[in-house]
Design a protein around this motif. Structure first.
Motif, PDB file in Angstrom:
ATOM      1  N   GLY A  33      -0.990   7.063  -5.184  1.00  0.00           N
ATOM      2  CA  GLY A  33      -2.479   7.439  -4.942  1.00  0.00           C
ATOM      3  C   GLY A  33      -2.846   6.914  -3.517  1.00  0.00           C
ATOM      4  O   GLY A  33      -3.990   7.618  -3.008  1.00  0.00           O
ATOM      5  N   PHE A  34      -2.032   6.183  -2.812  1.00  0.00           N
ATOM      6  CA  PHE A  34      -2.506   5.814  -1.627  1.00  0.00           C
ATOM      7  C   PHE A  34      -2.540   6.759  -0.353  1.00  0.00           C
ATOM      8  O   PHE A  34      -1.244   7.670  -0.617  1.00  0.00           O
ATOM      9  CB  PHE A  34      -1.465   4.599  -0.897  1.00  0.00           C
ATOM     10  CG  PHE A  34      -1.658   4.167   0.398  1.00  0.00           C
ATOM     11  CD1 PHE A  34      -2.785   3.617   0.746  1.00  0.00           C
ATOM     12  CD2 PHE A  34      -0.748   4.741   1.411  1.00  0.00           C
ATOM     13  CE1 PHE A  34      -2.855   3.302   2.070  1.00  0.00           C
ATOM     14  CE2 PHE A  34      -0.824   4.097   2.592  1.00  0.00           C
ATOM     15  CZ  PHE A  34      -1.961   3.602   3.200  1.00  0.00           C
ATOM     16  N   VAL A  35      -3.559   6.858   0.394  1.00  0.00           N
ATOM     17  CA  VAL A  35      -3.459   7.880   1.486  1.00  0.00           C
ATOM     18  C   VAL A  35      -3.488   7.285   2.764  1.00  0.00           C
ATOM     19  O   VAL A  35      -2.838   7.853   3.624  1.00  0.00           O
ATOM     20  CB  VAL A  35      -4.755   8.889   1.150  1.00  0.00           C
ATOM     21  CG1 VAL A  35      -4.950   9.828   2.282  1.00  0.00           C
ATOM     22  CG2 VAL A  35      -4.896   9.419  -0.405  1.00  0.00           C
ATOM     23  N   LEU A  88       0.897  -1.071   0.095  1.00  0.00           N
ATOM     24  CA  LEU A  88      -0.029   0.166   0.109  1.00  0.00           C
ATOM     25  C   LEU A  88       0.933   1.159   0.072  1.00  0.00           C
ATOM     26  O   LEU A  88       0.621   2.199  -0.887  1.00  0.00           O
ATOM     27  CB  LEU A  88      -0.861  -0.069   1.301  1.00  0.00           C
ATOM     28  CG  LEU A  88      -1.849  -0.956   1.312  1.00  0.00           C
ATOM     29  CD1 LEU A  88      -2.639  -1.113   2.695  1.00  0.00           C
ATOM     30  CD2 LEU A  88      -3.243  -0.510   0.110  1.00  0.00           C
ATOM     31  N   THR A  89       1.773   1.351   0.955  1.00  0.00           N
ATOM     32  CA  THR A  89       2.774   2.534   0.985  1.00  0.00           C
ATOM     33  C   THR A  89       3.304   2.842  -0.296  1.00  0.00           C
ATOM     34  O   THR A  89       3.959   4.003  -0.260  1.00  0.00           O
ATOM     35  CB  THR A  89       3.447   2.433   2.265  1.00  0.00           C
ATOM     36  OG1 THR A  89       4.361   1.370   2.243  1.00  0.00           O
ATOM     37  CG2 THR A  89       2.517   2.675   3.522  1.00  0.00           C
ATOM     38  N   ARG A  93      -7.779   4.227   1.678  1.00  0.00           N
ATOM     39  CA  ARG A  93      -8.138   5.201   1.188  1.00  0.00           C
ATOM     40  C   ARG A  93      -7.266   5.818   0.035  1.00  0.00           C
ATOM     41  O   ARG A  93      -6.045   5.822   0.191  1.00  0.00           O
ATOM     42  CB  ARG A  93      -8.304   6.343   2.206  1.00  0.00           C
ATOM     43  CG  ARG A  93      -9.597   5.981   3.252  1.00  0.00           C
ATOM     44  CD  ARG A  93      -9.532   7.156   4.156  1.00  0.00           C
ATOM     45  NE  ARG A  93     -10.592   6.518   5.356  1.00  0.00           N
ATOM     46  CZ  ARG A  93     -11.025   7.338   6.362  1.00  0.00           C
ATOM     47  NH1 ARG A  93     -10.356   8.635   6.560  1.00  0.00           N
ATOM     48  NH2 ARG A  93     -11.782   6.976   7.254  1.00  0.00           N
ATOM     49  N   TRP A  94      -7.769   6.245  -0.962  1.00  0.00           N
ATOM     50  CA  TRP A  94      -7.063   6.712  -2.331  1.00  0.00           C
ATOM     51  C   TRP A  94      -7.575   8.151  -2.645  1.00  0.00           C
ATOM     52  O   TRP A  94      -8.276   8.575  -2.432  1.00  0.00           O
ATOM     53  CB  TRP A  94      -7.338   5.623  -3.447  1.00  0.00           C
ATOM     54  CG  TRP A  94      -6.982   4.167  -2.764  1.00  0.00           C
ATOM     55  CD1 TRP A  94      -7.992   3.457  -2.158  1.00  0.00           C
ATOM     56  CD2 TRP A  94      -5.745   3.424  -2.910  1.00  0.00           C
ATOM     57  NE1 TRP A  94      -7.346   2.273  -2.102  1.00  0.00           N
ATOM     58  CE2 TRP A  94      -6.214   2.457  -2.283  1.00  0.00           C
ATOM     59  CE3 TRP A  94      -4.457   3.974  -3.632  1.00  0.00           C
ATOM     60  CZ2 TRP A  94      -4.926   1.297  -2.493  1.00  0.00           C
ATOM     61  CZ3 TRP A  94      -3.484   3.005  -3.390  1.00  0.00           C
ATOM     62  CH2 TRP A  94      -3.730   1.577  -2.736  1.00  0.00           C
ATOM     63  N   ASP A  95      -6.395   8.876  -3.364  1.00  0.00           N
ATOM     64  CA  ASP A  95      -6.833  10.098  -3.773  1.00  0.00           C
ATOM     65  C   ASP A  95      -7.886  10.417  -4.493  1.00  0.00           C
ATOM     66  O   ASP A  95      -8.654  11.329  -4.333  1.00  0.00           O
ATOM     67  CB  ASP A  95      -5.560  10.398  -4.960  1.00  0.00           C
ATOM     68  CG  ASP A  95      -4.247  10.997  -4.159  1.00  0.00           C
ATOM     69  OD1 ASP A  95      -4.322  11.188  -2.787  1.00  0.00           O
ATOM     70  OD2 ASP A  95      -3.145  10.873  -4.829  1.00  0.00           O
ATOM     71  N   ASP A  96      -8.204   9.393  -5.219  1.00  0.00           N
ATOM     72  CA  ASP A  96      -9.663   9.574  -6.001  1.00  0.00           C
ATOM     73  C   ASP A  96      -9.828   8.104  -6.536  1.00  0.00           C
ATOM     74  O   ASP A  96      -9.209   6.969  -6.393  1.00  0.00           O
ATOM     75  CB  ASP A  96      -9.381  10.570  -7.304  1.00  0.00           C
ATOM     76  CG  ASP A  96      -7.999  10.392  -8.327  1.00  0.00           C
ATOM     77  OD1 ASP A  96      -7.916   8.907  -8.221  1.00  0.00           O
ATOM     78  OD2 ASP A  96      -7.275  11.026  -8.495  1.00  0.00           O
ATOM     79  N   ASN A 141      -5.839  -0.118  -9.002  1.00  0.00           N
ATOM     80  CA  ASN A 141      -4.941  -1.118  -8.162  1.00  0.00           C
ATOM     81  C   ASN A 141      -6.048  -2.448  -7.931  1.00  0.00           C
ATOM     82  O   ASN A 141      -5.719  -3.277  -6.932  1.00  0.00           O
ATOM     83  CB  ASN A 141      -4.504  -0.506  -7.016  1.00  0.00           C
ATOM     84  CG  ASN A 141      -5.551   0.154  -6.003  1.00  0.00           C
ATOM     85  OD1 ASN A 141      -6.359  -0.520  -5.587  1.00  0.00           O
ATOM     86  ND2 ASN A 141      -5.462   1.460  -5.727  1.00  0.00           N
ATOM     87  N   ARG A 142      -7.183  -2.372  -8.498  1.00  0.00           N
ATOM     88  CA  ARG A 142      -8.184  -3.478  -8.029  1.00  0.00           C
ATOM     89  C   ARG A 142      -7.469  -4.770  -8.393  1.00  0.00           C
ATOM     90  O   ARG A 142      -7.595  -5.580  -7.408  1.00  0.00           O
ATOM     91  CB  ARG A 142      -9.302  -3.599  -8.853  1.00  0.00           C
ATOM     92  CG  ARG A 142     -10.355  -2.252  -8.380  1.00  0.00           C
ATOM     93  CD  ARG A 142     -11.636  -2.235  -9.340  1.00  0.00           C
ATOM     94  NE  ARG A 142     -12.378  -0.885  -8.808  1.00  0.00           N
ATOM     95  CZ  ARG A 142     -13.014  -0.304  -9.449  1.00  0.00           C
ATOM     96  NH1 ARG A 142     -12.858  -0.313 -10.788  1.00  0.00           N
ATOM     97  NH2 ARG A 142     -13.991   0.733  -9.139  1.00  0.00           N
ATOM     98  N   SER A 143      -6.845  -5.247  -9.217  1.00  0.00           N
ATOM     99  CA  SER A 143      -6.135  -6.341  -9.550  1.00  0.00           C
ATOM    100  C   SER A 143      -5.237  -6.632  -8.373  1.00  0.00           C
ATOM    101  O   SER A 143      -5.007  -7.874  -7.873  1.00  0.00           O
ATOM    102  CB  SER A 143      -5.636  -6.541 -11.045  1.00  0.00           C
ATOM    103  OG  SER A 143      -6.954  -6.625 -11.731  1.00  0.00           O
TER     104      SER A 143
END
Length: 203
Positions: free
Chosen positions: A138-140, A133-134, A158-161, A168-170
């Protein structure tokens, strides 16, 4: 340990806006004036479902103010023409690299695990999911909510948008599979929302 009450509002999509206004104008000031409150977040999807999270410094603080906050939740359900259900969790893990803004994408993964292995879930989450994640654009923020009695947990990212959320779904599915294999968990649901309100300050 910090705690959170996760409320799921299943609303009439045409009336959800009215319920959100009530949340911002009435529920939010009420909640944030209570001793032990650490704010709330509100996320919605196009089906008229909203996730309303109330953060507290402890389980005792959350329980102490339940009679004060519960009528406000009932009003939100009434305004929305829907129903509301609630679950309580401890915050088992929290990482934030930025502040979420309105319109941010949010993914919830609901998991079931043998209650005796809930510490394995926290360790596996921090060892498997957080490094990926980090390093992902776009990771928040990421939170893991746990219930030691039932073995239920919720992973929240949580993501930027929604563009970064979609991208990143896959990869997220592969991470979920690794976590399930490592902890003997099962996935109960994967949900995506748009964040509207965030005044929460997880510890």
């Amino acid at each position: 340990m910090q705690h959170v009450q996760v409320n799921l509002l299943a609303a009439d999509p045409a009336r959800l806006g009215e319920a959100i206004r009530y949340l911002e104008e009435k529920t939010r000031p009420l909640l944030e004036d209570l001793v032990g409150s650490q704010g709330l977040s509100v996320s919605v999807n196009e089906l008229g479902v909203a996730v309303i999270e109330e953060f507290w410094v402890s389980h005792d603080a959350m329980r102490e103010h339940e009679k004060t906050v519960a009528p406000s939740r009932a009003e939100v359900a009434r305004f929305s023409g829907g129903t509301i259900s609630s679950e309580r969790f401890a915050v088992g893990s929290f990482t934030r690299v930025g502040r979420t803004q309105p319109g941010a994408g949010m993914r919830l993964t609901r998991m079931d695990t043998d209650a005796s292995r809930i510490d394995d879930v926290v360790a596996g989450y921090e060892d498997t999911a957080l490094p990926w994640l980090t390093e992902t654009p776009g990771f928040v923020a990421a939170l893991l909510f746990i219930d030691r009695k039932t073995g239920r947990s919720i992973s929240e990212t949580r993501w930027d948008d929604f563009t970064t959320l979609d991208a990143n779904r896959s990869a997220a599915a592969a991470i979920r599979a690794d976590l399930v294999a490592a902890t003997g968990s099962s996935i109960r649901a994967v949900e995506e929302y748009a964040l509207l309100v965030d005044t929460a300050e997880p510890a």
